[in-house]
Motif scaffolding. Structure first.
Motif, PDB file in Angstrom:
ATOM      1  N   GLY A 187    -113.269  49.215 -22.847  1.00 47.75           N
ATOM      2  CA  GLY A 187    -114.368  48.639 -22.062  1.00 47.75           C
ATOM      3  C   GLY A 187    -115.290  47.796 -22.930  1.00 47.75           C
ATOM      4  N   HIS A 188    -116.184  47.043 -22.287  1.00 42.48           N
ATOM      5  CA  HIS A 188    -117.108  46.149 -22.996  1.00 42.48           C
ATOM      6  C   HIS A 188    -118.544  46.546 -22.677  1.00 42.48           C
ATOM      7  CE1 HIS A 188    -113.385  43.769 -22.772  1.00 42.48           C
ATOM      8  NE2 HIS A 188    -113.835  43.085 -23.816  1.00 42.48           N
ATOM      9  N   ASP A 189    -119.311  46.861 -23.687  1.00 42.33           N
ATOM     10  CA  ASP A 189    -120.756  47.082 -23.524  1.00 42.33           C
ATOM     11  C   ASP A 189    -121.446  45.858 -24.126  1.00 42.33           C
ATOM     12  OD1 ASP A 189    -123.428  47.660 -23.851  1.00 42.33           O
ATOM     13  OD2 ASP A 189    -123.116  49.325 -25.247  1.00 42.33           O
ATOM     14  N   TYR A 190    -121.890  44.948 -23.265  1.00 42.10           N
ATOM     15  CA  TYR A 190    -122.605  43.757 -23.722  1.00 42.10           C
ATOM     16  C   TYR A 190    -124.106  44.012 -23.811  1.00 42.10           C
ATOM     17  CZ  TYR A 190    -118.295  41.205 -22.758  1.00 42.10           C
ATOM     18  OH  TYR A 190    -116.993  40.769 -22.773  1.00 42.10           O
ATOM     19  N   ALA A 191    -124.585  44.959 -23.004  1.00 41.85           N
ATOM     20  CA  ALA A 191    -126.031  45.124 -22.839  1.00 41.85           C
ATOM     21  C   ALA A 191    -126.724  45.484 -24.157  1.00 41.85           C
ATOM     22  CB  ALA A 191    -126.306  46.185 -21.794  1.00 41.85           C
ATOM     23  N   LYS A 236    -120.221  36.309 -27.186  1.00 41.12           N
ATOM     24  CA  LYS A 236    -121.390  37.156 -26.900  1.00 41.12           C
ATOM     25  C   LYS A 236    -121.423  38.357 -27.836  1.00 41.12           C
ATOM     26  CE  LYS A 236    -122.559  38.069 -22.706  1.00 41.12           C
ATOM     27  NZ  LYS A 236    -123.163  37.740 -21.402  1.00 41.12           N
ATOM     28  N   GLY A 237    -120.260  38.957 -28.034  1.00 45.86           N
ATOM     29  CA  GLY A 237    -120.172  40.155 -28.857  1.00 45.86           C
ATOM     30  C   GLY A 237    -120.455  41.398 -28.028  1.00 45.86           C
ATOM     31  N   HIS A 238    -119.841  42.469 -28.421  1.00 46.42           N
ATOM     32  CA  HIS A 238    -119.992  43.712 -27.653  1.00 46.42           C
ATOM     33  C   HIS A 238    -119.624  44.938 -28.485  1.00 46.42           C
ATOM     34  CE1 HIS A 238    -115.781  42.329 -27.054  1.00 46.42           C
ATOM     35  NE2 HIS A 238    -115.515  43.612 -27.219  1.00 46.42           N
ATOM     36  N   PHE A 239    -120.156  46.070 -28.076  1.00 46.39           N
ATOM     37  CA  PHE A 239    -119.605  47.372 -28.473  1.00 46.39           C
ATOM     38  C   PHE A 239    -118.552  47.731 -27.438  1.00 46.39           C
ATOM     39  CE2 PHE A 239    -123.745  47.763 -30.564  1.00 46.39           C
ATOM     40  CZ  PHE A 239    -123.434  48.463 -31.727  1.00 46.39           C
ATOM     41  N   HIS A 240    -117.666  48.616 -27.782  1.00 45.99           N
ATOM     42  CA  HIS A 240    -116.803  49.182 -26.756  1.00 45.99           C
ATOM     43  C   HIS A 240    -117.586  50.259 -26.013  1.00 45.99           C
ATOM     44  CE1 HIS A 240    -113.022  47.698 -29.026  1.00 45.99           C
ATOM     45  NE2 HIS A 240    -113.462  46.803 -28.153  1.00 45.99           N
ATOM     46  N   VAL A 286    -105.861  39.482 -40.770  1.00 47.92           N
ATOM     47  CA  VAL A 286    -105.823  40.637 -39.869  1.00 47.92           C
ATOM     48  C   VAL A 286    -107.085  41.442 -40.142  1.00 47.92           C
ATOM     49  CG1 VAL A 286    -104.591  42.740 -39.239  1.00 47.92           C
ATOM     50  CG2 VAL A 286    -103.305  40.683 -39.856  1.00 47.92           C
ATOM     51  N   SER A 287    -107.927  41.572 -39.140  1.00 45.01           N
ATOM     52  CA  SER A 287    -109.201  42.281 -39.313  1.00 45.01           C
ATOM     53  C   SER A 287    -109.176  43.549 -38.475  1.00 45.01           C
ATOM     54  CB  SER A 287    -110.376  41.414 -38.842  1.00 45.01           C
ATOM     55  OG  SER A 287    -110.312  40.142 -39.416  1.00 45.01           O
ATOM     56  N   TYR A 288    -109.672  44.599 -39.050  1.00 43.78           N
ATOM     57  CA  TYR A 288    -109.713  45.883 -38.353  1.00 43.78           C
ATOM     58  C   TYR A 288    -111.157  46.200 -37.985  1.00 43.78           C
ATOM     59  CZ  TYR A 288    -108.799  50.731 -37.209  1.00 43.78           C
ATOM     60  OH  TYR A 288    -108.691  51.918 -36.546  1.00 43.78           O
ATOM     61  N   VAL A 289    -111.393  46.395 -36.708  1.00 42.33           N
ATOM     62  CA  VAL A 289    -112.729  46.744 -36.220  1.00 42.33           C
ATOM     63  C   VAL A 289    -112.694  48.229 -35.862  1.00 42.33           C
ATOM     64  CG1 VAL A 289    -114.526  46.243 -34.524  1.00 42.33           C
ATOM     65  CG2 VAL A 289    -112.919  44.438 -35.192  1.00 42.33           C
ATOM     66  N   PRO A 290    -113.290  49.073 -36.697  1.00 45.57           N
ATOM     67  CA  PRO A 290    -113.233  50.509 -36.398  1.00 45.57           C
ATOM     68  C   PRO A 290    -114.066  50.843 -35.163  1.00 45.57           C
ATOM     69  CG  PRO A 290    -113.945  50.086 -38.671  1.00 45.57           C
ATOM     70  CD  PRO A 290    -114.019  48.789 -37.938  1.00 45.57           C
ATOM     71  N   GLY A 291    -113.777  51.961 -34.563  1.00 46.25           N
ATOM     72  CA  GLY A 291    -114.602  52.424 -33.454  1.00 46.25           C
ATOM     73  C   GLY A 291    -116.064  52.513 -33.872  1.00 46.25           C
ATOM     74  N   GLY A 292    -116.946  52.209 -32.952  1.00 48.97           N
ATOM     75  CA  GLY A 292    -118.374  52.305 -33.244  1.00 48.97           C
ATOM     76  C   GLY A 292    -118.971  51.040 -33.819  1.00 48.97           C
ATOM     77  N   TRP A 293    -118.142  50.022 -34.071  1.00 46.64           N
ATOM     78  CA  TRP A 293    -118.643  48.759 -34.639  1.00 46.64           C
ATOM     79  C   TRP A 293    -118.627  47.677 -33.564  1.00 46.64           C
ATOM     80  CZ3 TRP A 293    -120.080  47.636 -39.850  1.00 46.64           C
ATOM     81  CH2 TRP A 293    -119.999  48.740 -40.707  1.00 46.64           C
TER      82      TRP A 293
END
Ligand SMILES: O=P(O)(O)OC[C@H]1O[C@H](O)[C@H](O)[C@@H](O)[C@@H]1O
Length: 270
Positions: A237-241, A166-170, A207-214
């Motif tokens: 946390g997960h923000d899917y919306a 689904k994918g999400h922001f934190h 190894v992939s780095y996902v910075p905050g905000g992505w």
């Protein structure tokens, strides 16, 4: 605190196999934060913004049950055991299957859980196929801890798009995440709320780095399982919306000349 749990209780639920020898002591040092992420294969060309920091005011450990928002099917949704993360523990992972032993919590997403995430709706003939499984090690949702999970993404397509998460922001936007590819071939699609995007490869050993905000979504572009391990700050946390409402700026499609990154015609930036 979880009823009946003692933060001082010592002893992991899982003993390592004898072949592991002695259990290791804790890591001596923690790597300092990096100044730059890995190079992107795709992007808007704009420089990456600094991550917004929305750290919660308190870093107190919250001994609460994990909550997984959004539709899901869990093998043990009613009662999810929480590890006593004050004490060291080991979990054994089958690297090519992503199975954790023991597993605290498993969620499965089927095509019916992905409604509206693809440009086309799935063929009725596909039924309610399993798209992916996530096995989680459950620790307190606190910045003092690290949530770890494996994801097993099935091969498949809906229309021209590959099976994907689904994918999400934190929810806490500043929280970052690391992925380790274990099996198969995939792409990690990332995007900021400002519309920047990046696409990295997921292969065994990447190894992939996902910075905050992505925001992040993984896509299986191969014909076998895509398996990866991920670890992120405990209270992320997960923000899917946001992605359900706006989509991501790009899609991964199966083109005659191979996987293609395409602009998402439905993407609506705030
Ligand atoms: O949560 P989804 O977008 O469905 O992605 C599936 C999983 O991918 C990664 O493993 C993340 O670290 C997990 O937090 C996430 O649950």
């Amino acid at each position: 605190m979880r009823p009946g749990a003692s933060p001082r209780r010592v002893g992991a639920r899982c003993s390592p196999p004898a072949t592991w020898g002695r259990t290791s002591t804790s890591c001596a040092s923690r790597r300092a934060s990096r100044n730059q992420g890995p190079p992107s294969t795709t992007g808007s060309g704009r420089s990456r913004p600094r991550s917004p920091r929305t750290d919660p005011q308190s870093s107190a450990v919250q001994w609460r049950s994990p909550s997984c928002s959004g539709p899901e099917r869990s093998t043990n949704a009613e009662e999810t055991p929480m590890r006593d993360a004050v004490a060291p523990f080991n979990v054994l992972m089958e690297l090519d299957k992503g199975v954790l032993e023991p597993t605290d919590h498993t969620k499965r997403r089927h095509l019916s859980d992905m409604h509206g995430m693809y440009l086309e709706e799935p063929d009725e003939a596909a039924g309610d196929a399993l798209v992916y499984t996530v096995h989680e090690i459950v620790v307190p949702e606190s910045p003092d801890h690290i949530q770890c999970s494996t994801t097993i993404l099935q091969p498949g397509r809906v229309g021209r798009e590959f099976f994907m998460t689904k994918g999400h922001f934190h929810e806490v936007r500043g929280r970052s995440e690391v992925y380790l590819g274990l099996r198969g071939e995939g792409r990690l699609v990332m995007a900021t709320e400002g519309g920047d995007h990046a696409v990295e490869h997921i292969v065994p050993g990447s190894v992939s780095y996902v910075p905050g905000g992505w925001a992040h979504r993984s896509v299986n572009i191969g014909s076998e399982l895509l398996v990866f391990f991920a670890a992120y700050v405990g209270d992320a946390g997960h923000d899917y919306a946001t992605i359900e409402d706006e989509g991501l700026p790009v899609l991964l499609t199966d083109a005659p000349d191979g996987p293609r990154v395409e602009r998402n015609p439905r993407y609506t930036q705030r």
